[in-house]
Design a protein around this motif. Structure first.
Motif, PDB file in Angstrom:
ATOM      1  N   ILE A 303      21.970   5.820  12.362  1.00 28.04           N
ATOM      2  CA  ILE A 303      22.152   6.195  13.769  1.00 28.04           C
ATOM      3  C   ILE A 303      21.038   5.593  14.623  1.00 28.04           C
ATOM      4  N   ILE A 304      19.804   5.807  14.179  1.00 26.72           N
ATOM      5  CA  ILE A 304      18.673   5.325  14.977  1.00 26.72           C
ATOM      6  C   ILE A 304      18.594   3.805  14.934  1.00 26.72           C
ATOM      7  N   TYR A 305      18.744   3.265  13.720  1.00 31.71           N
ATOM      8  CA  TYR A 305      18.633   1.818  13.559  1.00 31.71           C
ATOM      9  C   TYR A 305      19.722   1.110  14.367  1.00 31.71           C
ATOM     10  N   GLY A 306      20.946   1.639  14.268  1.00 34.22           N
ATOM     11  CA  GLY A 306      22.049   1.028  15.014  1.00 34.22           C
ATOM     12  C   GLY A 306      21.765   1.048  16.507  1.00 34.22           C
ATOM     13  N   THR A 433      16.363  18.733  10.263  1.00 33.61           N
ATOM     14  CA  THR A 433      15.609  17.589  10.788  1.00 33.61           C
ATOM     15  C   THR A 433      16.574  16.461  11.141  1.00 33.61           C
ATOM     16  N   TYR A 434      17.527  16.199  10.226  1.00 31.91           N
ATOM     17  CA  TYR A 434      18.523  15.164  10.505  1.00 31.91           C
ATOM     18  C   TYR A 434      19.230  15.446  11.813  1.00 31.91           C
ATOM     19  N   ALA A 438      19.568  12.955  14.814  1.00 27.75           N
ATOM     20  CA  ALA A 438      20.878  12.499  15.281  1.00 27.75           C
ATOM     21  C   ALA A 438      21.042  12.780  16.761  1.00 27.75           C
ATOM     22  N   ALA A 439      20.521  13.929  17.197  1.00 23.24           N
ATOM     23  CA  ALA A 439      20.632  14.260  18.620  1.00 23.24           C
ATOM     24  C   ALA A 439      19.877  13.235  19.458  1.00 23.24           C
ATOM     25  N   VAL A 440      18.709  12.815  18.955  1.00 24.28           N
ATOM     26  CA  VAL A 440      17.979  11.760  19.657  1.00 24.28           C
ATOM     27  C   VAL A 440      18.844  10.496  19.718  1.00 24.28           C
TER      28      VAL A 440
END
Lengths: 515, 509
Positions: A303-306, A433-434, A438-440
């Motif tokens: 999610i973050i990397y994408g 934590t995930y 994910a919300a970020v």
């Protein structure tokens, strides 16, 4: 009629496109019109049969497999021709059956270079047979064959009709997915040999997915399950694609012709997540439990990397491709919770992502056709030059970033929420934590999509294209191809129950036997 | 002195012969003789009919094979040296049909070049006869006779383009390596005979499996025998003759060598392993494991660097031999595994015959236009000859093992056999097979993208505008092999039904 559908419906809906492709092979390549008509006819016929199946489907009993066919196939390895449709398969089947005819319509006057509509449509129809077959197959070997059938047509679609770097991209796609599916096949074989009947303790030696999900890995040691699951994890994970197996996706998407990208995003990626939901999780519950935190971790990294990848892109199509990595991360996060809530969200996410990202790739294709470039720096002012196209891009971007009221929201939000309370036995703190990460990710998604919109649709047209007379608004074929998807985005956003009600009983049933 | 000689005379008695059992061989022999007679009496006029006569002979020999299969009883004749069972019948059918396809491929090639024609078909029939005998041979002497019967004509056929230096090189290399391999093989056989006192495979098994067998002699014997056939099946590192021979020999002969000759080597290996020394798993399993792994990696990695399609197919053939050797590395685990392993290799041989012959059929068809087997000459084939490009794609992807084309089921059976005993070595080899199918895909897909993606070469010395016209016989070969490749992949039950054979029953029962 009902009897006929019960016995033949799924077989027909799977093989009608293939028959169409075979008929088209006999038509000389010069008869372009006849070829296009045949392609449209066969894909529409498949859609009509699919529609009849949907009407006939017993929604009160969506958890059970319906229209089951069970016939002899390869007796020496005890593999049978078993097809069936339940609440998990149904939305994905419907998605496939709708997307392909729309792609045929879009290609009516958009055959990419170097032409040859005959081969293009034949490959598209073979692809449809493979995709539909994967979603309805209920035997592991049959599933594997359909899963692989899509490889060749997609390889050629990218290799022949793709962009500059098409050879590299197509080969990379092919090699990555074959590597995954080779390991996946080893896992299937291990399941075949190791699954035992819990009642009698005898080896089952079956590829029947119904039986294998019922016994749910009974008789297979937890430590062995971890290894078998690892094989499937790579097989399906490459297809999804999960970080770190995702690198083929941006290349394939960027180089593929518009229609290829649409099919890839809308359906092909779902084969992987569907595999997790249908095969890996229910058949190997212990393995799934061990791997779930890691899947979750890779999902949020994705999610973050994408999202970060999107922010760094200068090419519109590549940006959408990276957004796929992020969105599939949400889907995988939902699956990783191993709860019915999470998996329902994941299936919704698959359909929503299929419609929305498919639509975004359509728009990107049309922009490319008008501007001959997708470099975000050179674009701008789409809303001025082609206002309707610009608004469609806006709507899809909003849907993609998860605006409530549009389809994307119901894929993302419940998936994040589900991470708050993962299934019993999973580390709650980790998943929470995930959830935060994910919300970020959704914030970042809003960031890159709005930025994309701002740079391409708003502002003034750049000088380079200000006087170009090629830049026209949405054409009639484009309206025809896009309207159903646009309606879907709004409809499923307003009435998410349309999908949740169908998937829920099946998901609950699947997890219940798996528990 | 005189007494011992007369004792020998008395000792000879004619073995009981089951004429039905040897009817395929006799039919083939009869047609071979007929071809010779046609050559002697009709001379040049005979050229018109020899190819038709040869193909008719091969198909006619299928008739007794079918009647034997219909009859269904296992037959054993020549005191058990010659056995006709399901296994040997399936392999005979593969050899005869492969031979038929090779005749189809040869017809125009041999007639249009300046070649000896009658002799070519005589040699071909003789080689096929050797293979058919090999399928039934169950003792060392018969195996060796069959091997030479198929090898010697093959050496000659490899040099058939006698004015071409490369063809001479091909034949000479093949001959020297082949003779060397035969010598190694014979030495191994003599060791086995010395250790066991019998040339019959069943007796050998009984002797070597017992506790009293001298380990060192048996081990050496097994190794030498396996190495001897390692040359024939072109397993790494005994493959060195293959690329040069394949490239230099006339292409139909290459097709024949890469399919039928390789299959004959495998048949001998299978009979030896499953009847001759099945009980000595401790000796042959590690050997097969190493050979299989080395062949897969060696063949595939070297194939990556090839620029000539025939050489590439030679190296891919090395890798394919590796896949087929793999199940033998677990064959001794249990009776059930042995059955799985045997069936998987036979399945692979049948499917491999269809797809590899098909690939060579396309090579022959394309070479008629381009006069080249360089991969670059295939650029843009899809633009001007889409039919051939699609056919080649089907065969290559089948070789790579992509469903729903035939090869996937062959590979699947191999992996199934490897995983079934559940040993770490078996699973590891299964993983190696999986990894190698990915490596192999790279070079197969590269050829496919040459044909589909690239434009035809501009400076080409050949016409790239009109489709290539294939002669009727080559088209027939393409249709036959293509239909088989597709049918085996979509309905593997067909091939699975026939290749689900057993040799172990004779051993244990």
């Amino acid at each position: 009629m009902t009897d006929f559908l019960n016995d033949w419906g799924l077989t027909l809906v799977t093989f009608v496109p293939l028959v169409g492709a075979l008929v088209m092979m006999a038509v000389p390549a010069a008869e372009e019109r006849a070829i296009k008509q045949l392609a449209l006819l066969s894909s529409l016929l498949a859609m009509v049969i699919g529609g009849l199946l949907l009407i006939d489907f017993d929604y009160g009993d969506a958890g059970a497999l319906q229209f089951v066919v069970d016939a002899r196939w390869i007796e020496v390895i005890n593999s049978r021709y078993i097809l069936g449709l339940d609440g998990i398969s149904l939305p994905l089947l419907a998605l496939t059956l709708v997307v392909v005819p729309l792609c045929v319509i879009y290609s009516w006057d958009h055959i990419p270079e170097p032409g040859n509509p005959k081969a293009f449509f034949i490959l598209m129809l073979i692809l449809e047979t493979g995709m539909v077959g994967t979603f309805v197959a209920q035997d592991l070997i049959l599933f594997f064959v359909f899963f692989e059938v899509v490889l060749l047509p997609m390889f050629f679609m990218i290799a022949v009709w793709g962009g500059e770097n098409r050879r590299y991209a197509s080969l990379k796609f092919f090699l990555f997915t074959l590597f995954g599916s080779a390991l996946m096949l080893l896992s299937f074989l291990a399941l075949f040999f190791l699954s035992t009947d819990p009642a009698s303790g005898e080896s089952l030696r079956t590829f029947d997915m119904r039986v294998l999900s019922d016994v749910a890995g009974a008789g297979i040691l937890g430590s062995t399950q971890i290894w078998i699951f690892a094989g499937m994890f790579i097989g399906f994970g490459v297809k999804v694609p999960m970080f770190p197996f995702h690198t083929w996706l941006p290349d394939a998407h960027t180089e593929a012709p518009t229609v290829g990208s649409v099919i890839l995003a809308a359906v092909l990626l779902k084969l992987g997540t569907y595999g997790f939901v249908r095969i890996a999780v229910p058949m190997l519950p212990d393995g799934a439990e061990t791997w779930a935190p890691w899947i979750g971790l890779l999902a949020v990294i994705g999610i973050i990397y994408g999202a970060l990848g999107c922010l760094a892109q200068t090419d519109m199509k590549r940006l959408i491709a990276f957004s796929s990595v992020a969105h599939m991360g949400f889907v995988m996060l939902g699956i990783a919770t191993l709860t019915d809530f999470g998996i329902n969200a994941a299936i919704f996410g698959m359909v929503a992502h299929g419609i929305i990202t498919g639509m975004l790739f359509f728009v990107a294709g049309s922009v490319k056709e008008r501007y001959h470039t997708l470099e975000i720096r050179r674009l701008g002012g789409l809303l001025v030059q082609a206002p309707r196209l610009g608004w469609i891009l806006g709507l899809c971007s909003m849907a993609s970033l998860g605006l409530p009221g549009l389809a994307g929201f119901w894929g993302e939000f419940p998936a994040i929420l589900s991470a708050y309370s993962p299934a019993e036995g999973l580390p709650v703190e980790t998943f929470r934590t995930y959830m935060v990460i994910a919300a970020v990710g959704t914030v970042l998604a809003a960031g890159y999509l709005l930025w994309l919109l701002q740079r391409t649709a708003m502002g003034k047209p750049s000088e380079e294209f200000a006087d170009s007379d090629e830049i026209v608004d949405v054409t009639r074929t484009e309206w025809l191809a896009w309207t159903p998807l646009l309606v879907g985005i709004v409809l499923f956003g307003l009435l998410p129950g349309l999908i949740f009600d169908v998937t829920d009983p099946a998901v609950v049933g699947l997890l219940a036997t798996g528990g | 002195m005189l007494g011992s000689a007369s004792a020998l005379l008395v000792a000879f008695e004619r073995p009981p012969i089951d004429w039905h059992a040897v009817a395929p061989e006799l039919t083939l022999l009869g047609f071979g003789a007929l071809l010779t007679l046609v050559d002697i009496f009709w001379l040049e006029r005979g050229r018109a009919v020899v190819s038709a006569l040869a193909s008719f002979g091969l198909l006619a020999s299928m008739v007794p094979v079918l009647t034997l299969a219909w009859d269904g009883t296992d037959r054993s004749t020549f005191w058990g040296a010659y056995v006709v069972d399901d296994y040997s019948l399936v392999m005979k059918a593969v050899f005869l049909l492969a031979g038929y396809v090779v005749v189809l491929l040869s017809t125009n090639y041999i007639a249009e070049g300046d070649y000896w024609e009658n002799e070519y078909y005589q040699m071909l029939l003789s080689a096929v006869l050797g293979m058919v005998v090999m399928a039934s041979a169950r003792d060392l002497i018969t195996i060796f006779v069959a091997l030479e019967l198929l090898s010697i004509p093959a050496y000659l056929m490899a040099t058939w383009r006698k004015r071409d230096l490369r063809s001479n090189e091909a034949g000479l290399k093949y001959y020297l390596m082949g003779v060397f391999a035969s010598a190694v093989l014979l030495y191994g056989m003599s060791l086995l005979y010395g250790a066991t006192g019998s040339t019959m495979l069943a007796d050998i098994d009984a002797a070597v499996s017992g506790a009293g067998a001298p380990l060192a002699v048996v081990t050496l014997g097994v190794i030498f025998v396996v190495v001897g056939f390692g040359f024939k099946v072109s397993a790494f590192p005994f493959h060195t003759w293959a690329p040069d021979t394949y490239e230099g020999a006339p292409t139909p002969v290459t097709a024949f060598l890469s399919v039928a000759s390789k299959a004959a080597g495998f048949v001998a290996l299978l009979s030896l392993v499953f009847v001759g020394f099945w009980g000595r798993a401790d000796v042959y399993q590690p050997l097969m494991w190493a050979l299989a792994a080395a062949s897969m990696f060696g063949g595939n990695l070297m194939a990556l660097r090839q620029t000539n399609l025939v050489r590439l197919l030679a190296y891919s053939g090395v890798a394919q031999a590796g896949y087929m050797l793999a199940p033998l590395a677990v064959a001794g685990e249990s009776l059930a595994t042995a059955d799985d392993a045997l069936s998987s290799v036979v399945t692979y041989l049948a499917i491999y015959a269809a797809m590899n012959l098909g690939a060579f059929a396309v090579v022959i068809a394309v070479a008629r236009r381009t006069a080249s087997a360089e991969i670059d000459a295939y650029k843009g084939l899809f633009r001007y000859s889409p039919g051939l490009a699609v056919a080649m794609t089907i065969f290559l992807m089948a070789l790579a093992g992509i469903p729903p084309l035939g090869g996937w089921f062959a590979k699947f059976e191999i992996v199934l056999a490897l995983i079934s005993p559940g040993t770490a070595w078996g699973v590891a080899l299964g993983v190696i097979v999986a990894i190698n199918s990915v490596i192999a895909l790279y070079y197969y897909a590269r050829i496919a993208s040459h044909m589909w993606v690239e434009a035809p070469p501009e400076s080409a010395e050949f016409d790239t505008t009109a489709p290539i016209r294939t002669p009727a016989s080559v088209t027939a070969a393409l249709v036959l092999t293509g239909a088989a490749t597709l049918a085996f992949g979509i309905l593997p039950q067909w091939v699975g039904h026939f290749t689900d054979v057993t040799l172990i029953a004779t051993l244990v029962g």
